[in-house]
Write a protein that holds these residues in place. Structure first.
Motif, PDB file in Angstrom:
ATOM      1  N   GLN A 258       0.764  -1.230   0.120  1.00  0.00           N
ATOM      2  CA  GLN A 258      -0.047   0.114   0.057  1.00  0.00           C
ATOM      3  C   GLN A 258       0.859   1.329  -0.068  1.00  0.00           C
ATOM      4  OE1 GLN A 258      -3.009   0.052   3.134  1.00  0.00           O
ATOM      5  NE2 GLN A 258      -4.286  -1.272   1.667  1.00  0.00           N
ATOM      6  N   THR A 259       1.973   1.133   0.557  1.00  0.00           N
ATOM      7  CA  THR A 259       2.808   2.268   0.544  1.00  0.00           C
ATOM      8  C   THR A 259       2.987   2.619  -0.999  1.00  0.00           C
ATOM      9  OG1 THR A 259       4.051   1.577   2.352  1.00  0.00           O
ATOM     10  CG2 THR A 259       5.042   3.130   1.146  1.00  0.00           C
ATOM     11  N   VAL A 260       3.353   1.693  -1.888  1.00  0.00           N
ATOM     12  CA  VAL A 260       3.624   2.138  -3.313  1.00  0.00           C
ATOM     13  C   VAL A 260       2.341   2.814  -3.696  1.00  0.00           C
ATOM     14  CG1 VAL A 260       3.655   1.151  -5.528  1.00  0.00           C
ATOM     15  CG2 VAL A 260       5.129   0.343  -3.828  1.00  0.00           C
ATOM     16  N   VAL A 261       1.170   2.193  -3.568  1.00  0.00           N
ATOM     17  CA  VAL A 261      -0.139   2.870  -4.026  1.00  0.00           C
ATOM     18  C   VAL A 261      -0.208   4.590  -3.300  1.00  0.00           C
ATOM     19  CG1 VAL A 261      -2.595   2.952  -3.994  1.00  0.00           C
ATOM     20  CG2 VAL A 261      -1.100   0.653  -3.880  1.00  0.00           C
ATOM     21  N   GLY A 262       0.205   4.646  -2.376  1.00  0.00           N
ATOM     22  CA  GLY A 262       0.066   5.908  -1.548  1.00  0.00           C
ATOM     23  C   GLY A 262       1.032   7.035  -2.157  1.00  0.00           C
ATOM     24  N   LEU A 263       2.458   6.399  -2.587  1.00  0.00           N
ATOM     25  CA  LEU A 263       3.208   7.226  -3.178  1.00  0.00           C
ATOM     26  C   LEU A 263       2.859   7.483  -4.580  1.00  0.00           C
ATOM     27  CD1 LEU A 263       6.642   5.226  -1.881  1.00  0.00           C
ATOM     28  CD2 LEU A 263       5.682   7.639  -1.372  1.00  0.00           C
ATOM     29  N   TYR A 264       2.400   6.557  -5.301  1.00  0.00           N
ATOM     30  CA  TYR A 264       1.979   7.087  -6.672  1.00  0.00           C
ATOM     31  C   TYR A 264       0.753   7.966  -6.591  1.00  0.00           C
ATOM     32  CZ  TYR A 264      -0.781   6.474 -11.104  1.00  0.00           C
ATOM     33  OH  TYR A 264      -1.294   6.712 -12.115  1.00  0.00           O
TER      34      TYR A 264
ATOM     35  N   HIS B 219      -0.160  10.175  -4.388  1.00  0.00           N
ATOM     36  CA  HIS B 219       0.228  11.474  -4.183  1.00  0.00           C
ATOM     37  C   HIS B 219       0.824  12.088  -5.082  1.00  0.00           C
ATOM     38  CE1 HIS B 219       1.250  14.471  -1.316  1.00  0.00           C
ATOM     39  NE2 HIS B 219       2.525  14.625  -1.545  1.00  0.00           N
ATOM     40  N   ALA B 220       1.841  11.571  -5.920  1.00  0.00           N
ATOM     41  CA  ALA B 220       2.581  12.049  -6.946  1.00  0.00           C
ATOM     42  C   ALA B 220       1.521  12.551  -8.098  1.00  0.00           C
ATOM     43  CB  ALA B 220       3.673  11.152  -7.497  1.00  0.00           C
ATOM     44  N   HIS B 221       0.487  11.753  -8.506  1.00  0.00           N
ATOM     45  CA  HIS B 221      -0.500  11.965  -9.544  1.00  0.00           C
ATOM     46  C   HIS B 221      -1.291  13.031  -9.036  1.00  0.00           C
ATOM     47  CE1 HIS B 221      -3.853  11.219 -11.966  1.00  0.00           C
ATOM     48  NE2 HIS B 221      -3.110  10.598 -12.885  1.00  0.00           N
ATOM     49  N   LYS B 222      -1.609  13.080  -8.046  1.00  0.00           N
ATOM     50  CA  LYS B 222      -2.746  14.103  -7.476  1.00  0.00           C
ATOM     51  C   LYS B 222      -2.072  15.524  -7.532  1.00  0.00           C
ATOM     52  CE  LYS B 222      -3.943  14.226  -3.166  1.00  0.00           C
ATOM     53  NZ  LYS B 222      -4.399  13.784  -1.819  1.00  0.00           N
ATOM     54  N   VAL B 223      -0.871  15.560  -6.936  1.00  0.00           N
ATOM     55  CA  VAL B 223      -0.048  16.847  -6.799  1.00  0.00           C
ATOM     56  C   VAL B 223      -0.062  17.335  -8.170  1.00  0.00           C
ATOM     57  CG1 VAL B 223       2.047  17.976  -6.552  1.00  0.00           C
ATOM     58  CG2 VAL B 223       1.030  16.293  -4.752  1.00  0.00           C
ATOM     59  N   LEU B 224       0.276  16.607  -9.325  1.00  0.00           N
ATOM     60  CA  LEU B 224       0.697  16.974 -10.555  1.00  0.00           C
ATOM     61  C   LEU B 224      -0.754  17.028 -11.344  1.00  0.00           C
ATOM     62  CD1 LEU B 224       3.808  15.090 -11.698  1.00  0.00           C
ATOM     63  CD2 LEU B 224       3.660  17.285 -10.932  1.00  0.00           C
ATOM     64  N   SER B 225      -1.733  16.409 -11.466  1.00  0.00           N
ATOM     65  CA  SER B 225      -2.856  16.327 -12.029  1.00  0.00           C
ATOM     66  C   SER B 225      -4.110  17.514 -11.709  1.00  0.00           C
ATOM     67  CB  SER B 225      -3.557  14.820 -12.264  1.00  0.00           C
ATOM     68  OG  SER B 225      -3.913  14.612 -10.875  1.00  0.00           O
ATOM     69  N   LEU B 226      -4.092  17.751 -10.376  1.00  0.00           N
ATOM     70  CA  LEU B 226      -5.079  18.687  -9.793  1.00  0.00           C
ATOM     71  C   LEU B 226      -4.824  19.932 -10.758  1.00  0.00           C
ATOM     72  CD1 LEU B 226      -6.036  17.756  -6.413  1.00  0.00           C
ATOM     73  CD2 LEU B 226      -7.164  17.199  -8.264  1.00  0.00           C
ATOM     74  N   PRO B 227      -3.883  20.578 -10.411  1.00  0.00           N
ATOM     75  CA  PRO B 227      -3.560  21.978 -11.067  1.00  0.00           C
ATOM     76  C   PRO B 227      -3.546  21.821 -12.592  1.00  0.00           C
ATOM     77  CG  PRO B 227      -1.485  21.150 -10.292  1.00  0.00           C
ATOM     78  CD  PRO B 227      -2.428  20.123  -9.699  1.00  0.00           C
ATOM     79  N   MET B 228      -2.816  20.703 -13.252  1.00  0.00           N
ATOM     80  CA  MET B 228      -3.198  20.612 -14.571  1.00  0.00           C
ATOM     81  C   MET B 228      -4.625  20.446 -15.024  1.00  0.00           C
ATOM     82  SD  MET B 228      -1.965  16.986 -16.873  1.00  0.00           S
ATOM     83  CE  MET B 228      -3.279  16.121 -15.995  1.00  0.00           C
ATOM     84  N   SER B 229      -5.322  19.827 -14.248  1.00  0.00           N
ATOM     85  CA  SER B 229      -6.630  19.564 -14.695  1.00  0.00           C
ATOM     86  C   SER B 229      -7.436  20.932 -15.034  1.00  0.00           C
ATOM     87  CB  SER B 229      -7.434  18.669 -13.516  1.00  0.00           C
ATOM     88  OG  SER B 229      -9.090  18.670 -14.033  1.00  0.00           O
TER      89      SER B 229
ATOM     90  N   THR C 100       9.901  10.302  -7.267  1.00  0.00           N
ATOM     91  CA  THR C 100      10.441   9.677  -8.441  1.00  0.00           C
ATOM     92  C   THR C 100       9.168   9.005  -9.173  1.00  0.00           C
ATOM     93  OG1 THR C 100      12.112   8.640  -6.767  1.00  0.00           O
ATOM     94  CG2 THR C 100      11.613   7.501  -8.729  1.00  0.00           C
ATOM     95  N   PHE C 101       8.276   8.759  -8.519  1.00  0.00           N
ATOM     96  CA  PHE C 101       6.849   8.524  -9.265  1.00  0.00           C
ATOM     97  C   PHE C 101       6.456   9.792 -10.366  1.00  0.00           C
ATOM     98  CE2 PHE C 101       6.464   5.069  -6.189  1.00  0.00           C
ATOM     99  CZ  PHE C 101       5.894   4.018  -7.129  1.00  0.00           C
ATOM    100  N   ALA C 102       6.620  10.951  -9.754  1.00  0.00           N
ATOM    101  CA  ALA C 102       6.254  12.048 -10.525  1.00  0.00           C
ATOM    102  C   ALA C 102       7.019  12.415 -11.546  1.00  0.00           C
ATOM    103  CB  ALA C 102       6.130  13.517  -9.592  1.00  0.00           C
ATOM    104  N   ALA C 103       8.232  12.163 -11.476  1.00  0.00           N
ATOM    105  CA  ALA C 103       9.330  12.342 -12.732  1.00  0.00           C
ATOM    106  C   ALA C 103       9.137  11.257 -13.691  1.00  0.00           C
ATOM    107  CB  ALA C 103      10.664  12.162 -12.262  1.00  0.00           C
TER     108      ALA C 103
END
Length: 222
Positions: free
Chosen positions: A81-87, A89-99, A166-169
């Motif tokens: 689940q740690t992997v899920v949380g990291l992914y 978080h990265a997706h949310k931080v980048l996708s919300l302003p983009m959206s 790292t996921f964000a990159a």
């Protein structure tokens, strides 16, 4: 503990409805006899004319949402689940302003393309200018994330979130393409080519599932 609630925001969920309102307004002005028709006749005419909106837009939006959620389901099933949380978080931080930015651009583009629909040279010029602008903004923003993602996430959110950087990159090229392509899907709406858009979304969904499956079963590495 990371928040792993899958609440991703799909791009432009109301695009079809906005386009419908604009086109309905234009349609009602095409004939002076429109005002003389009964409400039931008007509804039948409009239902027939714009049947592709509910026919294709609803399943398209569902498939877009499903394709965005799919990585979370895969990671949650096969990794910690740690992997899920990291992914997430990265997706949310980048996708919300983009959206938010992409939706604003899409609304403006929709109005302008609707006005230029019957002027192909101006229509094409508007698409090219929008594409260039989106690409310029996207490369500048996501380029920084691709190079400095780890350090930025560690600086903003704390050292515990460095791996989320790292996921964000890694996902920044994908989100760049989404940022550029999302608003431009208004072309399908303005030209009333919802069927073609649905086919494109189906291909996107299949490609995403196949790529994730390949990464899982061939590499077995998140």
């Amino acid at each position: 503990e990371a928040d792993i609630t899958p609440d991703f925001v799909a791009l432009n969920p109301l695009a079809g409805q906005v386009a419908e309102l604009i086109m309905l307004r234009k349609f009602t002005g095409e004939s002076t006899s429109w005002k003389n028709l009964s409400d039931s006749v008007r509804m039948k005419i409009l239902a027939k004319k714009y049947v592709d909106f509910p026919k294709y837009d609803v399943p398209s939006e569902l498939m877009i949402t499903a394709s965005i959620q799919f990585p979370v389901l895969v990671f949650n099933r096969y990794f910690q689940q740690t992997v899920v949380g990291l992914y997430f978080h990265a997706h949310k931080v980048l996708s919300l302003p983009m959206s938010m930015l992409g939706s604003s651009i899409a609304q403006v583009l929709l109005r302008q393309l609707a006005d230029k629909r019957n002027d192909p040279p101006s229509f094409s010029m508007m698409v090219r200018k929008t594409y260039s602008l989106l690409l310029l903004i996207g490369v500048a923003g996501f380029g920084v994330i691709a190079v400095f993602g780890e350090d930025l996430f560690a600086f903003v959110f704390g050292e515990a979130w460095r791996e989320a950087g790292t996921f964000a990159a890694v996902i920044s090229p994908w989100l760049l393409f989404n940022f550029v392509g999302g608003p431009l899907t208004m072309i399908f709406t303005v030209l009333e080519k919802q069927g073609a858009m649905f086919v494109w979304i189906c291909c996107m969904f299949i490609a995403r599932v196949v790529s994730l499956a390949a990464g899982l079963y061939i590499c077995n590495n998140v």
